[in-house]
Scaffold this motif. Structure first.
Motif, PDB file in Angstrom:
ATOM      1  N   LEU A  31       0.859  -0.899   0.015  1.00  0.00           N
ATOM      2  CA  LEU A  31      -0.100  -0.639  -0.262  1.00  0.00           C
ATOM      3  C   LEU A  31       0.962   1.620  -0.102  1.00  0.00           C
ATOM      4  N   MET A  57       5.400   0.504  -7.161  1.00  0.00           N
ATOM      5  CA  MET A  57       3.892  -0.426  -7.900  1.00  0.00           C
ATOM      6  C   MET A  57       4.699  -1.515  -8.786  1.00  0.00           C
ATOM      7  N   GLN A  68      -2.268  -0.888  -3.749  1.00  0.00           N
ATOM      8  CA  GLN A  68      -2.702   0.071  -4.515  1.00  0.00           C
ATOM      9  C   GLN A  68      -2.127   1.346  -3.761  1.00  0.00           C
ATOM     10  N   THR A  69      -2.719   2.456  -4.375  1.00  0.00           N
ATOM     11  CA  THR A  69      -2.512   3.616  -3.281  1.00  0.00           C
ATOM     12  C   THR A  69      -3.664   4.298  -2.702  1.00  0.00           C
TER      13      THR A  69
END
Length: 395
Positions: A31, A57, A68-69
């Motif tokens: 994350l 990523m 995910q961000t």
């Protein structure tokens, strides 16, 4: 399989953290925290978070883990940036890294991770966690990292038992050189990447530029106070009580403009901090000038020549009772108790011998040797050998 969410920052430490956990058999999710997009305050011309998020990523892709961000910029602005402006305005010097861990990584971020069904959150901090049993309860202990040069336990000095119980620090046993080796062996894109500088997750920031966008410039004078000033001469004193002695030891020097001579001008006392040497733009002194105090009400900066100037040193400090924080609540001292510890008032400072004294109003930390630039708003952390027991904001 236990599920762990790794705060992937796009740096080598968090990349290796994710790799090690995957090797240990955890189900790993990466994350990335986006912490800034306030157009009203520009931070730097570069956009480090974009590069960092791309690197994070690519690491996740290479390790074959989901990524995910999360956008935490609203909370970051509210809890870190606004707090920083507020503290500087009051003439104090906050520590955004300690706050960022307490308020963002191990609070907002941790809640998101746990809502994704994670058992743990992991970060690339150079520190270790241990557990012990006491009265049938598990006690979580925060230990310094094995790499003395990189130990980051100080930045986590405000964590709680609850937060520690859900946290993993996989690289705490390693040296930085070993972390880079592992990254290179695994062909991770971050293997050679330089360590990030500046504000936690925001990247390079020139603090004066940053502060000037919210705190307006205001011209004032720089006063040089001579080292031989009467206010530094200590005659032998007797004290009627321990509290009286502690108050005396932790007392700040109070300066007035006529304590020295005006040697220059500045653009705002709130841009400066104790111990600062750069940015004063005053030449012609035999030894460099250091900031010994700032008065934001009168907008005066007080300076002294040389790093041995008596105005730089103090033997003790005070923490307001609301700001005293124990990670090891089971070891907390109560009123009129004292405890021998090792303490530091800034990251990377070698640990100093000190004593804690708890009173009704708060805690005094008295050092064996006088300390340079004890600064309000910063954190003091105390240890027993390699275990960090607690911390507090310097009043």
């Amino acid at each position: 399989m236990k599920k762990v969410v790794v705060g992937l920052s796009g740096g080598v430490d968090s990349s290796v953290t994710a790799y090690l956990l995957k090797e240990q058999g955890y189900e790993v999710i990466g994350l990335f925290m986006k912490n800034w997009h306030d157009d009203s305050v520009t931070i730097s011309d570069e956009c480090p978070w974009l590069d960092d998020s791309n690197d994070a990523m690519m690491v996740a892709d290479k390790l074959g883990i989901p990524f995910q961000t999360v956008d935490l910029s609203e909370q970051y602005k509210e809890r870190i940036v606004d707090y920083m402006f507020n503290e500087y305005e009051r003439g104090r010097t906050p520590n955004p890294d300690v706050l960022c861990n307490r308020e963002i990584k191990f609070d907002v971020f941790m809640k998101i991770a746990l809502s994704l069904g994670a058992d743990y959150v992991a970060t690339g901090h150079y520190c270790r966690k241990a557990e012990s049993e006491k009265d049938g309860k598990t006690i979580y202990r925060l230990l310094s990292g094995k790499d003395n040069n990189k130990d980051q336990s100080y930045f986590l000095c405000q964590l709680t038992q609850e937060q520690l119980s859900k946290t993993l620090f996989p690289i705490g046993e390693l040296q930085k050189s070993e972390v880079r080796e592992i990254a290179a062996e695994q062909n991770l894109v971050t293997a050679e990447k330089k360590d990030s500088q500046g504000l936690c997750f925001i990247g390079k920031v020139r603090l004066p530029d940053f502060l000037q966008q919210k705190l307006k410039p205001k011209e004032g004078v720089i006063v040089e106070v001579p080292a031989g000033k009467d206010l530094y001469s200590e005659e032998e004193r007797t004290f009627n009580s321990k509290i009286e002695e502690l108050k005396h030891l932790s007392k700040k020097y109070r300066y007035q403009q006529n304590d020295g001579k005006v040697v220059g001008k500045h653009q705002g006392a709130h841009y400066f901090t104790k111990g600062q040497r750069k940015g004063l733009a005053v030449g012609g002194t035999p030894e460099p000038l250091f900031v010994i105090d700032t008065d934001v009400d009168e907008n005066i900066i007080y300076t002294g020549q040389g790093k041995d100037h008596p105005g730089i040193y103090r033997q003790a400090l005070f923490i307001d009772k609301n700001e005293v924080h124990w990670i090891r609540r089971d070891l907390a001292i109560t009123n009129d108790e004292e405890m021998k510890v090792k303490a530091r008032i800034r990251y990377r400072q070698p640990l100093q011998d000190a004593r804690l004294y708890q009173t009704d109003n708060g805690m005094y930390v008295v050092f064996e040797e006088p300390q340079a630039s004890i600064t309000e708003g910063q954190f003091v952390a105390w240890y027993d050998n390699e275990e960090l027991l607690g911390s507090g904001v310097i009043s």
